[in-house]
Design an enzyme around this catalytic site. Structure first.
Site, short mmCIF file in Angstrom:
data_model
loop_
_atom_site.label_atom_id
_atom_site.label_comp_id
_atom_site.label_asym_id
_atom_site.label_seq_id
_atom_site.Cartn_x
_atom_site.Cartn_y
_atom_site.Cartn_z
N GLY A 315 60.35 10.08 47.10
CA GLY A 315 60.22 9.44 45.78
C GLY A 315 60.78 8.04 45.82
O GLY A 315 60.71 7.35 46.84
N GLU A 316 61.33 7.60 44.68
CA GLU A 316 61.94 6.28 44.53
C GLU A 316 60.94 5.13 44.54
O GLU A 316 61.31 4.00 44.32
CB GLU A 316 63.00 6.01 45.61
CG GLU A 316 64.13 7.00 45.69
CD GLU A 316 65.13 6.66 46.79
OE1 GLU A 316 65.03 5.57 47.42
OE2 GLU A 316 66.04 7.49 47.03
#
Length: 347
Positions: A315-316
């Site tokens: 993610g991120e």
């Protein structure tokens, strides 16, 4: 989207010094970017310009995380946002190396960042658009009110608009929120033909017992969603960061600005946005195929060809940041590669 210049753009691509289609998906990327930048123009653009690409990481907490279905407790959302602001996360590394502007949006963590790190309250890379102190536990009740959904869509539109007005013509969306794969899985199960077990995966690495519990909890939330429209489903099982991403997708389309989509959770937000306005799809490019269950369906449903397949599940926005050089390469060949005529190459 006005596609009247599509044939002209494709001819320009086909006339480059290469066999037809030899640059594969990059040719489709160039076509899409050129078509987007040709909107409201008198002719197809001769040059694709990528200006001030900006990563927006939307962060929020989830009440369902209290059920122990993630590898980390909810406090980690705030701790990771602090890490983002300190420049120590993977997304910071990838944004730095690819010269990407970076902002993190607090959409509704358990507590504001200044509770943990007071000096970060006025951090230039932090945008506070809090809808609450995390969502409610969607396995037991609605995650948020309809008013919070409406405000979240407005907040998401606001951050997209301000970023574009500040000079960015390419947005990139990432996310951070313990429990948000559960929310994304529930949204997908409620709004698509898929069964819950095809939407729920291991997230960032839960064990089999946690997966079994996660399946049960997601099913409980989805059971309240039968017959509901997309906004009502967001209220039942959505996340503060997800609803703001949906609003940002809608505004990016209104302002005719492309968005480079990260992994499963951002892709589900993109999917929801297309249910609210199908033309948002025209402005989406998809960075990568993640390991999460359900992502394959979302990509296929949106007729998306992800640029990377690296086994990512962080993610991120990391996949989007890693894919940006491919967009730049697509723009560069469109702008600089010789045509058969200009190069004197006969075929």
């Amino acid at each position: 989207m006005d596609c009247s210049f599509s044939a002209d753009i494709q001819t320009r691509i086909d006339n480059k010094t290469k066999p037809l289609g030899a640059l594969g998906v990059l040719e489709k990327v160039a076509l899409q970017l050129a078509l987007i930048q040709s909107q409201d123009q008198a002719q197809a653009v001769e040059e694709i310009v990528i200006r001030k690409p900006t990563m927006l990481v939307f962060a929020g907490d989830h009440g369902v995380a209290k059920e122990g279905i993630s590898i980390a407790p909810s406090e980690v959302t705030q701790q990771m946002v602090a890490n983002f602001l300190a420049g120590g996360a993977a997304i910071n590394c990838f944004c730095d190396v690819n010269q990407i502007e970076f902002k993190v949006i607090d959409c509704g963590m358990l507590a504001p960042i200044e509770v943990m790190v007071p000096e970060f309250k006025s951090h230039p890379n932090l945008i506070e658009q809090r809808l609450g102190n995390g969502t409610a536990n969607f396995s037991k009740q609605a995650a948020m009110s309809s008013e919070q959904v409406a405000l979240g869509l407005e907040y998401g539109a606001r951050v997209a608009q301000s970023t574009i007005y500040s000079g960015s013509n390419l947005l990139m969306f990432g996310e951070m929120g313990i429990g948000n794969t559960s929310s994304a899985s529930a949204l997908l199960a409620a709004l698509s033909p898929l069964e819950v077990n095809h939407c729920v995966g291991l997230g960032t690495g839960i064990n089999s017992e946690q997966l079994s519990r996660k399946l049960k909890l997601v099913a409980q939330g989805v059971s309240r969603c039968r017959g509901l429209d997309a906004k009502a489903v967001l209220s039942q099982v959505g996340g503060f960061e997800i609803v703001q991403m949906v609003g940002a997708f809608l505004e990016a389309k209104r302002l005719k600005t492309p968005v480079l989509v990260d992994g499963f959770i951002v892709s589900v937000a993109a999917y929801v946005a297309t249910l609210l306005d199908e033309e948002t799809r025209d402005y989406m490019l998809f960075a990568h195929r993640s390991e999460e269950n359900g992502h394959k369906f979302v990509l296929e449903s949106l007729k998306a060809e992800p640029l990377l397949d690296l086994g990512l599940r962080l993610g991120e926005g990391t996949g989007a940041a890693l894919a940006l050089p491919l967009l730049k390469a697509a723009a560069q060949f469109y702008n600089k590669m010789a045509s058969f005529e200009s190069a004197g190459v006969t075929v």
